[in-house]
Design an enzyme around this catalytic site. Sequence first.
Site, PDB file in Angstrom:
ATOM      1  N   HIS A  93      -9.292   3.839  -1.296  1.00 39.89           N
ATOM      2  CA  HIS A  93      -7.918   3.351  -1.141  1.00 39.89           C
ATOM      3  C   HIS A  93      -7.554   2.408  -2.291  1.00 39.89           C
ATOM      4  O   HIS A  93      -7.446   1.185  -2.095  1.00 39.89           O
ATOM      5  CB  HIS A  93      -7.787   2.668   0.230  1.00 39.89           C
ATOM      6  CG  HIS A  93      -6.424   2.171   0.569  1.00 39.89           C
ATOM      7  ND1 HIS A  93      -5.256   2.719   0.070  1.00 39.89           N
ATOM      8  CD2 HIS A  93      -6.026   1.150   1.397  1.00 39.89           C
ATOM      9  CE1 HIS A  93      -4.214   2.057   0.554  1.00 39.89           C
ATOM     10  NE2 HIS A  93      -4.651   1.101   1.347  1.00 39.89           N
ATOM     11  N   CYS A 110       0.833  -1.220   0.000  1.00 39.51           N
ATOM     12  CA  CYS A 110       0.000   0.000   0.000  1.00 39.51           C
ATOM     13  C   CYS A 110       0.858   1.256   0.000  1.00 39.51           C
ATOM     14  O   CYS A 110       0.339   2.376  -0.123  1.00 39.51           O
ATOM     15  CB  CYS A 110      -0.919   0.005   1.212  1.00 39.51           C
ATOM     16  SG  CYS A 110      -1.936  -1.456   1.326  1.00 39.51           S
ATOM     17  N   SER A 155     -11.210   0.959   5.276  1.00 40.43           N
ATOM     18  CA  SER A 155     -11.151   1.612   3.967  1.00 40.43           C
ATOM     19  C   SER A 155     -11.768   0.641   2.967  1.00 40.43           C
ATOM     20  O   SER A 155     -11.794  -0.561   3.192  1.00 40.43           O
ATOM     21  CB  SER A 155      -9.704   1.934   3.596  1.00 40.43           C
ATOM     22  OG  SER A 155      -8.945   0.744   3.549  1.00 40.43           O
TER      23      SER A 155
HETATM   24  N1  COA Z   1     -16.677   1.839   3.903  1.00 38.27           N
HETATM   25  C1  COA Z   1     -17.941   2.280   3.643  1.00 38.27           C
HETATM   26  N2  COA Z   1     -18.826   1.609   2.892  1.00 38.27           N
HETATM   27  C2  COA Z   1     -18.402   0.451   2.352  1.00 38.27           C
HETATM   28  C3  COA Z   1     -17.116  -0.067   2.566  1.00 38.27           C
HETATM   29  C4  COA Z   1     -16.241   0.663   3.384  1.00 38.27           C
HETATM   30  N3  COA Z   1     -15.021   0.210   3.630  1.00 38.27           N
HETATM   31  N4  COA Z   1     -16.975  -1.238   1.916  1.00 38.27           N
HETATM   32  C5  COA Z   1     -18.168  -1.448   1.286  1.00 38.27           C
HETATM   33  N5  COA Z   1     -19.010  -0.431   1.569  1.00 38.27           N
HETATM   34  C6  COA Z   1     -20.412  -0.307   1.145  1.00 38.27           C
HETATM   35  C7  COA Z   1     -20.600  -0.583  -0.325  1.00 38.27           C
HETATM   36  O1  COA Z   1     -20.561   0.621  -1.082  1.00 38.27           O
HETATM   37  C8  COA Z   1     -21.981  -1.218  -0.344  1.00 38.27           C
HETATM   38  O2  COA Z   1     -22.947  -0.182  -0.260  1.00 38.27           O
HETATM   39  P1  COA Z   1     -24.328  -0.261  -1.110  1.00 38.27           P
HETATM   40  O3  COA Z   1     -25.002  -1.527  -0.599  1.00 38.27           O
HETATM   41  O4  COA Z   1     -25.016   0.994  -0.756  1.00 38.27           O
HETATM   42  O5  COA Z   1     -23.894  -0.382  -2.535  1.00 38.27           O
HETATM   43  C9  COA Z   1     -22.057  -1.983   0.966  1.00 38.27           C
HETATM   44  O6  COA Z   1     -21.113  -1.327   1.845  1.00 38.27           O
HETATM   45  C10 COA Z   1     -21.695  -3.448   0.846  1.00 38.27           C
HETATM   46  O7  COA Z   1     -20.519  -3.527   0.057  1.00 38.27           O
HETATM   47  P2  COA Z   1     -19.760  -4.868  -0.240  1.00 38.27           P
HETATM   48  O8  COA Z   1     -18.938  -4.634  -1.461  1.00 38.27           O
HETATM   49  O9  COA Z   1     -20.723  -6.018  -0.222  1.00 38.27           O
HETATM   50  O10 COA Z   1     -18.797  -4.981   1.010  1.00 38.27           O
HETATM   51  P3  COA Z   1     -17.868  -6.203   1.318  1.00 38.27           P
HETATM   52  O11 COA Z   1     -18.423  -6.857   2.532  1.00 38.27           O
HETATM   53  O12 COA Z   1     -17.644  -7.043   0.129  1.00 38.27           O
HETATM   54  O13 COA Z   1     -16.480  -5.484   1.651  1.00 38.27           O
HETATM   55  C11 COA Z   1     -14.913  -4.842   3.300  1.00 38.27           C
HETATM   56  C12 COA Z   1     -16.361  -4.723   2.812  1.00 38.27           C
HETATM   57  C13 COA Z   1     -14.780  -3.988   4.551  1.00 38.27           C
HETATM   58  C14 COA Z   1     -14.593  -6.282   3.663  1.00 38.27           C
HETATM   59  C15 COA Z   1     -13.961  -4.329   2.202  1.00 38.27           C
HETATM   60  O14 COA Z   1     -14.268  -2.989   1.919  1.00 38.27           O
HETATM   61  C16 COA Z   1     -12.514  -4.461   2.612  1.00 38.27           C
HETATM   62  O15 COA Z   1     -11.928  -5.545   2.523  1.00 38.27           O
HETATM   63  N6  COA Z   1     -11.853  -3.381   3.069  1.00 38.27           N
HETATM   64  C17 COA Z   1     -10.474  -3.402   3.498  1.00 38.27           C
HETATM   65  C18 COA Z   1      -9.547  -3.187   2.340  1.00 38.27           C
HETATM   66  C19 COA Z   1      -8.109  -3.409   2.750  1.00 38.27           C
HETATM   67  O16 COA Z   1      -7.785  -4.306   3.504  1.00 38.27           O
HETATM   68  N7  COA Z   1      -7.211  -2.584   2.220  1.00 38.27           N
HETATM   69  C20 COA Z   1      -5.813  -2.666   2.514  1.00 38.27           C
HETATM   70  C21 COA Z   1      -5.551  -2.039   3.812  1.00 38.27           C
HETATM   71  S1  COA Z   1      -3.938  -2.331   4.459  1.00 38.27           S
END
Ligand code: COA
Length: 387
Positions: free
Chosen positions: A334, A85, A209
């Site tokens: 991100h 990252c 994120s």
């Molecule tokens: N913040 C705010 N909203 C989020 C979000 C987040 N991080 N992630 C998803 N959403 C929203 C989507 O827009 C969607 O909204 P909608 O229903 O209105 O369209 C809803 O939440 C569901 O999204 P979905 O894609 O099904 O979420 P998910 O469960 O597949 O993924 C996480 C959610 C948190 C697991 C994913 O965002 C993630 O893995 N984040 C971390 C990324 C990471 O690790 N980066 C590297 C860091 S070192």
Amino acid sequence: MRDVAIIGVGLSKFGERWDSGIKELMAEAGLMALEDANISSNEIEMIFGGTMASGRFMGQEHVAALMSDQLGLNNIPAVRIENACASGGSALRLGYIAVSSGIHDIVVVGGVEKMTDVTASEATTALGGAGDQEWELFQGITFPGLYAMMAKRHMYEYGTTEEMLASVAVKNHANAVKNKYAQFHKNLTIEEVMKSKVVSDPLKLLDCSPISDGAAAVVLAPLERARKYNDTPIKILASSQARDTLRLAERDTLTGIKATSIAAEKAYRQAKITPKDVSIAEVHDCFTIAEIMAMEDLGFYKKGKAGKAIMDGETALGSKLSVNTSGGLKGCGHPVGATGVKQAVEVVWQLRGEAGDRQVNGANIGLTHNVGGSGATSVVHVYKRAD
Ligand code: COA
């Protein structure tokens, strides 16, 4: 060593960009930066392109060469930088070193990631490669899991609460609402964050994120030539990078990122400033706990004190130290390889007075902080408007 300035910046809209592939994202940000720098393509000598996992996300390697093609810079040498990252921040540092050393005059630094064409589980696996694949990912831990362990320990040692974590998301979403490039334009309340589904206890969906697409670019030049292109060059006062172990299990502490403290200390020394001199900072809030630890590791707060300070609004937009005015990784998005470069773009806009509704009046010295993985790499840059 020569002084280095940023003379042009560009950014794509961040988010789920199903309308654009990696090429279009790079062109969107890169062409904007070249135009902003008012530079002709034959003056550019080198491209440094940050991307973390384009092979996993897109099946596309050799991304810096593609970046060069997309910008119409066909005969310009280009190199890809992969540092998890922190790929964008490390690309910026290498661009800085190239110009500062006198090897090159004008260089373009880009960052890009197109993450939303794979499933969430494929994205999680790809991101897991930023840790130790064999000893961490293979054993079942994900990135939310690694940061959740740090959060738990921080709560245990310092009394940090889930509401304090949530207040980071609330602040950064409020800033993102004012940023047209941001992924999310939605204000949050502490209650909404607290009620969102648990991803890895104590981190919930709204503590994380998102998975994002996006690109960012900056153009660097020696300060002595910068005004030829731009009336408001932004000088890079310091560039520094430090390391800790890749594996969380081997760290001295779980409540902070040592690489950040070391990089910050070196950066303050090079810039001849103290943390008190910084008025705006873009810090690596990949999870809400990460911003709390960053504020402590960067020397803005004593250990254990940042959570309450953020909750009390001390780092909100327009305060003495405004943090993550872009919306941060949480609100702006991100796209991992782009993040470190995007942070620099935001600081340049703030220091030029071009940040629109989220402008911090009197922004004078800016700092960016970009972390790779769970903290094995940390990159810190300090910036000031050139006199
Ligand atoms: N913040 C705010 N909203 C989020 C979000 C987040 N991080 N992630 C998803 N959403 C929203 C989507 O827009 C969607 O909204 P909608 O229903 O209105 O369209 C809803 O939440 C569901 O999204 P979905 O894609 O099904 O979420 P998910 O469960 O597949 O993924 C996480 C959610 C948190 C697991 C994913 O965002 C993630 O893995 N984040 C971390 C990324 C990471 O690790 N980066 C590297 C860091 S070192």
